[in-house]
Design an enzyme around this catalytic site. Structure first.
Site, PDB file in Angstrom:
ATOM      1  N   LYS A 162     -11.521   1.557   0.850  1.00  0.00           N
ATOM      2  CA  LYS A 162     -11.589   3.009   1.058  1.00  0.00           C
ATOM      3  C   LYS A 162     -12.675   3.607   0.172  1.00  0.00           C
ATOM      4  CE  LYS A 162      -8.144   3.699   3.963  1.00  0.00           C
ATOM      5  NZ  LYS A 162      -8.334   4.276   5.300  1.00  0.00           N
ATOM      6  N   ASP A 190     -14.065   1.886   4.895  1.00  0.00           N
ATOM      7  CA  ASP A 190     -13.559   3.076   5.604  1.00  0.00           C
ATOM      8  C   ASP A 190     -13.834   4.329   4.780  1.00  0.00           C
ATOM      9  OD1 ASP A 190     -12.325   4.916   7.189  1.00  0.00           O
ATOM     10  OD2 ASP A 190     -10.328   3.987   7.143  1.00  0.00           O
ATOM     11  N   GLU A 218     -16.172   2.169   8.921  1.00  0.00           N
ATOM     12  CA  GLU A 218     -15.257   2.964   9.746  1.00  0.00           C
ATOM     13  C   GLU A 218     -15.422   4.454   9.467  1.00  0.00           C
ATOM     14  OE1 GLU A 218     -11.374   1.253   9.494  1.00  0.00           O
ATOM     15  OE2 GLU A 218     -10.346   3.046  10.201  1.00  0.00           O
ATOM     16  N   ASP A 243     -12.794   5.869  14.224  1.00  0.00           N
ATOM     17  CA  ASP A 243     -11.341   5.988  14.023  1.00  0.00           C
ATOM     18  C   ASP A 243     -10.903   7.405  14.396  1.00  0.00           C
ATOM     19  OD1 ASP A 243      -8.723   5.912  13.252  1.00  0.00           O
ATOM     20  OD2 ASP A 243      -9.052   5.556  11.130  1.00  0.00           O
ATOM     21  N   LYS A 267      -5.064   3.485  17.331  1.00  0.00           N
ATOM     22  CA  LYS A 267      -3.812   3.656  16.575  1.00  0.00           C
ATOM     23  C   LYS A 267      -2.813   4.320  17.508  1.00  0.00           C
ATOM     24  CE  LYS A 267      -5.771   4.350  11.976  1.00  0.00           C
ATOM     25  NZ  LYS A 267      -6.348   5.442  11.182  1.00  0.00           N
TER      26      LYS A 267
END
Ligand SMILES: C[C@H](N)C(=O)N[C@@H](CCC(=O)O)C(=O)O
Ligand SMILES: [Mg+2]
Length: 361
Positions: A162, A190, A218, A243, A267
Site C-alpha cells: 500500500k 496499490d 493498482e 480497482d 470485487k
C-alpha cells in the site's frame, strides 16, 4: 426450495495489525452478515463490509438496504429461479453494491447447496486451490520492510504494497522492500487513488528505470479520473490495474474500450455480487483482459464467495483475498481453508460455511 427468511447481524473481528491505506485506517472487521433460510430449513450466508470511502456504504445503510428494499422482493421466490432473483435484487435500488453482494452470495450459497456441489463447481470451475497475496499496510519504510519480511517467513510469495501517501517516500518504500525481499517475490503496488496522473507516471517510471520489477500498479489515480488512468496506462511499462474505477460490467466496458487500464480488479462488494461479477468476467474474456479478484476488509464468508468465483473463472489470474489472514480469529466453521498464501476449496456443497455464531449457531 423457497426463500423463507432473510436476517442480518453484525460481526466484529479484531485485525492482527491496523490496516492502513491512502484512504483509511481500520482496526477491526466490523461487517454485516446475512443468513437466508429456505422453507426446507437450509441456510445460505453472506457478508458486507461498510467501506464508506469506496462504496459509500455504512453498517446502517447496508442493514436498511437489505431489510427494507432487497429482502421484501425476494421472500417466497424459488431458489432455482436464480436469474429472476438476481433481476429483482439488482432492480431493488441503485448502488448499495455491498448490501446486494451479501444477499447475492447467500442466494448462490443456497443455489449450490440445492445442486449438492461446492459453488465453484456449480459455476463451472475446477481449480481446487488458489494463491493469494498479503497486504502490507502503508507505514514508515522500516516498518513496511519488517512486515514484508514477516509475510515471506509466513510463506507468502506475493505482496500487495500500500502506497499513495507521499510520492518520493513511496519510491523509497517500494525500493527498500524490493531490496529486502529479493527478486523472486512478486510485488503488487496499490496507491488507492493517492497520486495525480503526473505523479504516478513519474513514480512508476523512476522505479522502472531503477530496474524494480512490479507485477502491477493498482488504481494510481482518483476513481473517476478516466483520462488520468488512460495517461498512466499509456506512459508506463508496468501493467495498470483498475480497482475503484470499475464497479459494474458497464464500467469494465468503458475502461477496457478506452484502454484506461491493462487489468481489472473484480470485487464482489463493487459489482453487487457474483451475478454481475460473472458479467465482468465475460467482458474481460471477450477482450482478453486478465482480472484480479480482490476483497475489502472482509472475513471468511465474503472472501469464500470471492474464492469460489476465482476458482471457477480462468480469466481471474490473480487473487488478493487476504481478508481472513488479516483477521486475528476465524469465528466460523467450514468453507475453504485459508492457509497463509494457499486457499484450498471446500468439497462440501455451497460456500461450505455451516456455523456463523452471531446467529446463535
Ligand atoms: C484487503 C485487500 N487486500 C485490499 O487491499 N482491499 C482494498 C482496500 C479495502 C478497504 O479499504 O477495505 C483495495 O484497495 O484493494
Ligand atoms: Mg485496491
Amino acid at each position: 426450495m423457497k426463500i423463507a427468511k432473510i436476517e442480518t447481524a453484525e460481526v466484529n473481528i479484531p485485525l492482527v495489525t491496523p490496516f492502513k491505506t491512502a484512504l483509511r485506517t481500520v482496526e477491526t472487521v466490523n461487517d454485516i452478515v446475512v443468513r437466508i433460510t429456505a422453507d426446507d430449513g437450509q441456510t445460505g450466508y453472506g457478508e458486507a463490509p461498510p467501506t464508506a470511502v469506496i462504496t459509500g456504504e455504512t453498517k446502517g445503510s447496508v442493514r436498511c438496504a437489505i431489510e427494507e428494499f432487497i429482502a421484501p422482493g425476494l421472500i417466497g421466490m424459488e431458489i432455482e429461479n436464480l436469474d429472476g432473483i438476481m433481476r429483482i435484487l439488482h432492480k431493488s435500488m441503485v448502488k448499495n453494491t455491498s448490501a446486494k453482494a451479501a444477499v447475492d452470495m447467500a442466494v448462490y450459497d443456497l443455489f449450490a447447496k440445492s445442486c449438492g456441489k461446492p459453488l465453484y463447481k456449480v459455476l463451472g470451475g475446477c481449480k481446487g486451490e488458489i494463491e493469494t497475496d498479503l497486504t502490507i499496510s502503508v507505514n514508515g519504510t522500516e516498518e513496511m520492510v519488517r512486515d514484508s519480511l514477516r509475510a515471506i517467513q509466513q510463506g507468502f510469495r506475493i505482496l500487495k504494497i500500500k502506497v499513495g501517501k507521499e510520492g518520493q517516500k513511496d519510491v523509497e518504500r517500494i525500493k527498500s522492500i524490493r531490496q529486502a525481499v529479493g527478486p523472486d517475490i512478486k510485488l503488487r503496488i496499490d496507491a488507492n487513488q493517492g497520486w495525480t496522473a503526473k505523479d504516478a507516471v513519474r513514480i512508476i517510471r523512476k522505479l522502472e528505470d531503477m530496474g524494480i520489477d512490479m507485477d502491477l500498479v493498482e488504481q494510481p489515480v482518483n476513481a473517476h479520473d478516466f483520462e488520468g488512468m488512460k495517461l498512466v496506462t499509456s506512459q508506463v511499462q508496468t501493467p495498470i490495474l483498475a480497482d475503484e474505477s470499475v464497479f459494474s460490467a458497464m464500467d469494465a466496458i468503458h475502461i477496457i474500450k478506452e484502454r484506461a487500464a491493462d487489468l481489472i480488479n473484480i470485487k464482489l462488494m463493487k459489482t453487487g455480487g457474483i451475478y454481475e461479477a460473472l458479467k465482468v468476467c465475460a467482458i474481460a474474456e471477450c477482450y482478453e483482459v486478465e482480472c484480479m479478484i480482490g476483497c475489502m476488509l472482509e472475513s471468511k464468508i465474503a472472501v469464500s464467495a470471492a474464492a469460489h468465483l476465482a476458482a471457477a473463472k480462468g480469466i481471474i489470474t490473480r487473487a488478493d483475498l487476504d481478508g481472513p489472514s488479516l483477521c486475528r480469529e476465524d469465528p466460523y466453521a467450514g468453507g475453504p481453508s485459508f492457509l497463509g498464501h494457499r486457499i484450498i476449496m471446500n468439497t462440501e456443497p455451497g460456500l461450505g460455511i455451516f456455523k456463523v455464531p452471531v446467529f446463535g449457531e
